[in-house]
Scaffold this motif. Structure first.
Motif, PDB file in Angstrom:
ATOM      1  N   ALA A   1       0.882  -1.082   0.052  1.00  0.00           N
ATOM      2  CA  ALA A   1      -0.126  -0.154  -0.005  1.00  0.00           C
ATOM      3  C   ALA A   1       0.832   1.373   0.022  1.00  0.00           C
ATOM      4  O   ALA A   1       0.818   2.265  -0.906  1.00  0.00           O
ATOM      5  N   TYR A   2       1.961   1.232   0.861  1.00  0.00           N
ATOM      6  CA  TYR A   2       2.744   2.211   0.767  1.00  0.00           C
ATOM      7  C   TYR A   2       3.455   2.421  -0.507  1.00  0.00           C
ATOM      8  O   TYR A   2       3.752   3.595  -0.939  1.00  0.00           O
ATOM      9  N   ASP A   3       4.080   1.323  -1.013  1.00  0.00           N
ATOM     10  CA  ASP A   3       4.563   1.404  -2.520  1.00  0.00           C
ATOM     11  C   ASP A   3       3.836   2.009  -3.623  1.00  0.00           C
ATOM     12  O   ASP A   3       4.267   2.936  -4.274  1.00  0.00           O
ATOM     13  N   ALA A   4       2.357   1.690  -3.377  1.00  0.00           N
ATOM     14  CA  ALA A   4       1.201   2.188  -4.243  1.00  0.00           C
ATOM     15  C   ALA A   4       1.197   3.757  -4.205  1.00  0.00           C
ATOM     16  O   ALA A   4       1.234   4.830  -5.137  1.00  0.00           O
ATOM     17  N   ALA A   5       1.133   4.215  -2.936  1.00  0.00           N
ATOM     18  CA  ALA A   5       1.194   5.666  -2.754  1.00  0.00           C
ATOM     19  C   ALA A   5       2.457   6.535  -2.962  1.00  0.00           C
ATOM     20  O   ALA A   5       2.170   7.488  -3.518  1.00  0.00           O
ATOM     21  N   LEU A   6       3.450   5.674  -2.800  1.00  0.00           N
ATOM     22  CA  LEU A   6       4.576   6.382  -3.206  1.00  0.00           C
ATOM     23  C   LEU A   6       4.844   6.483  -4.687  1.00  0.00           C
ATOM     24  O   LEU A   6       5.417   7.605  -5.019  1.00  0.00           O
ATOM     25  N   THR A   7       4.500   5.508  -5.491  1.00  0.00           N
ATOM     26  CA  THR A   7       4.422   5.705  -6.762  1.00  0.00           C
ATOM     27  C   THR A   7       3.389   6.874  -7.324  1.00  0.00           C
ATOM     28  O   THR A   7       4.063   7.521  -8.204  1.00  0.00           O
ATOM     29  N   ALA A   8       2.453   7.021  -6.703  1.00  0.00           N
ATOM     30  CA  ALA A   8       1.715   8.159  -7.174  1.00  0.00           C
ATOM     31  C   ALA A   8       2.343   9.498  -6.889  1.00  0.00           C
ATOM     32  O   ALA A   8       2.326  10.649  -7.566  1.00  0.00           O
ATOM     33  N   SER A   9       3.183   9.541  -5.677  1.00  0.00           N
ATOM     34  CA  SER A   9       3.944  10.832  -5.267  1.00  0.00           C
ATOM     35  C   SER A   9       5.171  10.955  -6.253  1.00  0.00           C
ATOM     36  O   SER A   9       5.256  12.230  -6.722  1.00  0.00           O
ATOM     37  N   ILE A  10       5.483   9.878  -6.877  1.00  0.00           N
ATOM     38  CA  ILE A  10       6.666   9.930  -7.973  1.00  0.00           C
ATOM     39  C   ILE A  10       6.048  10.664  -9.089  1.00  0.00           C
ATOM     40  O   ILE A  10       6.553  11.820  -9.704  1.00  0.00           O
ATOM     41  N   ARG A  11       4.944  10.404  -9.306  1.00  0.00           N
ATOM     42  CA  ARG A  11       4.168  10.885 -10.576  1.00  0.00           C
ATOM     43  C   ARG A  11       3.880  12.210 -10.696  1.00  0.00           C
ATOM     44  O   ARG A  11       3.818  13.040 -11.422  1.00  0.00           O
ATOM     45  N   ALA A  12       3.538  12.633  -9.313  1.00  0.00           N
ATOM     46  CA  ALA A  12       2.964  14.018  -8.950  1.00  0.00           C
ATOM     47  C   ALA A  12       4.244  14.795  -8.485  1.00  0.00           C
ATOM     48  O   ALA A  12       4.008  16.088  -8.315  1.00  0.00           O
ATOM     49  N   ALA A  13       5.347  14.226  -8.578  1.00  0.00           N
ATOM     50  CA  ALA A  13       6.530  14.968  -7.815  1.00  0.00           C
ATOM     51  C   ALA A  13       6.176  15.637  -6.569  1.00  0.00           C
ATOM     52  O   ALA A  13       6.558  16.625  -6.032  1.00  0.00           O
ATOM     53  N   ASP A  14       5.388  14.799  -5.812  1.00  0.00           N
ATOM     54  CA  ASP A  14       4.956  15.387  -4.505  1.00  0.00           C
ATOM     55  C   ASP A  14       5.744  15.132  -3.331  1.00  0.00           C
ATOM     56  O   ASP A  14       5.861  13.868  -2.645  1.00  0.00           O
ATOM     57  N   THR A  15       6.951  15.857  -2.933  1.00  0.00           N
ATOM     58  CA  THR A  15       7.668  15.513  -1.915  1.00  0.00           C
ATOM     59  C   THR A  15       7.128  15.586  -0.609  1.00  0.00           C
ATOM     60  O   THR A  15       7.437  14.707   0.149  1.00  0.00           O
ATOM     61  N   LYS A  16       6.203  16.273  -0.412  1.00  0.00           N
ATOM     62  CA  LYS A  16       5.560  16.383   0.906  1.00  0.00           C
ATOM     63  C   LYS A  16       4.704  15.116   1.330  1.00  0.00           C
ATOM     64  O   LYS A  16       4.948  14.688   2.399  1.00  0.00           O
TER      65      LYS A  16
ATOM     66  N   GLY B   1       4.961   0.784  12.203  1.00  0.00           N
ATOM     67  CA  GLY B   1       5.951  -0.191  12.669  1.00  0.00           C
ATOM     68  C   GLY B   1       6.297  -0.622  11.313  1.00  0.00           C
ATOM     69  O   GLY B   1       6.774  -2.076  11.350  1.00  0.00           O
ATOM     70  N   ILE B   2       6.374  -0.174  10.076  1.00  0.00           N
ATOM     71  CA  ILE B   2       6.746  -0.724   8.979  1.00  0.00           C
ATOM     72  C   ILE B   2       8.207   0.106   8.574  1.00  0.00           C
ATOM     73  O   ILE B   2       8.235   0.917   8.525  1.00  0.00           O
ATOM     74  N   LYS B   3       9.346  -0.767   8.445  1.00  0.00           N
ATOM     75  CA  LYS B   3      10.674  -0.322   8.324  1.00  0.00           C
ATOM     76  C   LYS B   3      10.868  -0.248   6.647  1.00  0.00           C
ATOM     77  O   LYS B   3      10.648  -1.189   5.988  1.00  0.00           O
ATOM     78  N   PRO B   4      11.115   0.816   6.105  1.00  0.00           N
ATOM     79  CA  PRO B   4      11.396   1.204   4.938  1.00  0.00           C
ATOM     80  C   PRO B   4      12.661   0.289   4.438  1.00  0.00           C
ATOM     81  O   PRO B   4      13.623  -0.036   5.083  1.00  0.00           O
ATOM     82  N   ASP B   5      12.555  -0.139   3.012  1.00  0.00           N
ATOM     83  CA  ASP B   5      13.629  -1.049   2.566  1.00  0.00           C
ATOM     84  C   ASP B   5      14.280  -0.234   1.493  1.00  0.00           C
ATOM     85  O   ASP B   5      13.918   0.827   1.106  1.00  0.00           O
ATOM     86  N   ILE B   6      15.318  -0.698   1.100  1.00  0.00           N
ATOM     87  CA  ILE B   6      16.178  -0.105  -0.086  1.00  0.00           C
ATOM     88  C   ILE B   6      15.348   0.303  -1.088  1.00  0.00           C
ATOM     89  O   ILE B   6      15.629   1.436  -1.777  1.00  0.00           O
ATOM     90  N   ARG B   7      14.340  -0.592  -1.836  1.00  0.00           N
ATOM     91  CA  ARG B   7      13.406  -0.253  -3.020  1.00  0.00           C
ATOM     92  C   ARG B   7      12.845   1.129  -2.511  1.00  0.00           C
ATOM     93  O   ARG B   7      12.396   1.708  -3.254  1.00  0.00           O
ATOM     94  N   PHE B   8      12.196   1.021  -1.295  1.00  0.00           N
ATOM     95  CA  PHE B   8      11.464   2.366  -0.810  1.00  0.00           C
ATOM     96  C   PHE B   8      12.106   3.454  -0.898  1.00  0.00           C
ATOM     97  O   PHE B   8      11.562   4.404  -1.396  1.00  0.00           O
ATOM     98  N   TYR B   9      13.325   3.415  -0.440  1.00  0.00           N
ATOM     99  CA  TYR B   9      14.207   4.596  -0.507  1.00  0.00           C
ATOM    100  C   TYR B   9      14.325   5.055  -1.637  1.00  0.00           C
ATOM    101  O   TYR B   9      14.597   6.294  -1.958  1.00  0.00           O
ATOM    102  N   ASN B  10      14.873   4.134  -2.535  1.00  0.00           N
ATOM    103  CA  ASN B  10      15.103   4.254  -4.181  1.00  0.00           C
ATOM    104  C   ASN B  10      13.959   5.225  -4.391  1.00  0.00           C
ATOM    105  O   ASN B  10      13.957   5.925  -5.389  1.00  0.00           O
ATOM    106  N   ASN B  11      12.635   4.705  -4.208  1.00  0.00           N
ATOM    107  CA  ASN B  11      11.462   5.132  -4.871  1.00  0.00           C
ATOM    108  C   ASN B  11      11.378   6.663  -4.265  1.00  0.00           C
ATOM    109  O   ASN B  11      10.835   7.421  -5.010  1.00  0.00           O
ATOM    110  N   LEU B  12      11.777   6.606  -3.219  1.00  0.00           N
ATOM    111  CA  LEU B  12      11.611   7.887  -2.418  1.00  0.00           C
ATOM    112  C   LEU B  12      12.270   9.149  -2.960  1.00  0.00           C
ATOM    113  O   LEU B  12      12.031  10.346  -3.338  1.00  0.00           O
TER     114      LEU B  12
END
Length: 162
Positions: free
Chosen positions: A12-27, A40-51
């Protein structure tokens, strides 16, 4: 069917982050990180790279519209430091995103300095192994974009020698 009291998972967080990538929404991206940690979910390398992609997208937009009124500082190097503090080793994509963002916001000299700092172990010895030809190529592209072809060629020679 609605499931109550269910927390979002990494997908779910990956999907939301993908939307923020498309919108360039850093906030939104920053909010997602905080919400993940709260749940309680720890970001992993893939999540940080998407960020990191979110910040690169924003830098590309700023660069495209030539908006010089807003002074943006690169954020990807800070994300890499955060990853290291969480014992997550940056990979080649982490460094490519950092160099791309720095090149767009601060220019070729700053991108080249970041590469040199990375190669000298500033971001940990284990991250030095991530500095492959693709990472050098990202600096090559920044230098070429600014017309610094001789410096770009020298950099590629250094990369081959590694």
């Amino acid at each position: 069917m609605i499931i109550k009291n269910r927390r979002p998972n990494m997908l779910a967080y990956d999907a939301a982050l993908t939307a923020s990538i498309r919108a360039a929404d850093t906030k939104m991206a920053s909010h997602l990180i905080e919400k993940m940690k709260k749940n309680g979910i720890k970001p992993d390398i893939r999540f940080y790279n998407n960020l990191m992609k979110v910040y690169v997208s924003k830098a590309k937009i700023k660069n495209t519209i030539l908006d010089t009124s807003v002074n943006m500082e690169p954020k990807v190097p800070e994300i890499i430091k955060k990853m290291l503090s969480e014992n997550i080793v940056p990979d080649k994509y982490s460094f490519i995103f950092a160099i791309t963002e720095i090149g767009l916001l601060k220019g070729a000299a700053a991108a080249t300095k970041f590469l040199a700092d990375s190669a000298s172990g500033k971001f940990g010895e284990s991250s030095n192994s991530a500095l492959n030809i693709q990472v050098f190529n990202s600096v090559f592209e920044v230098l070429s974009r600014e017309g610094q072809v001789d410096q770009a060629v020298n950099l590629m020679r250094q990369a081959k020698a590694r």
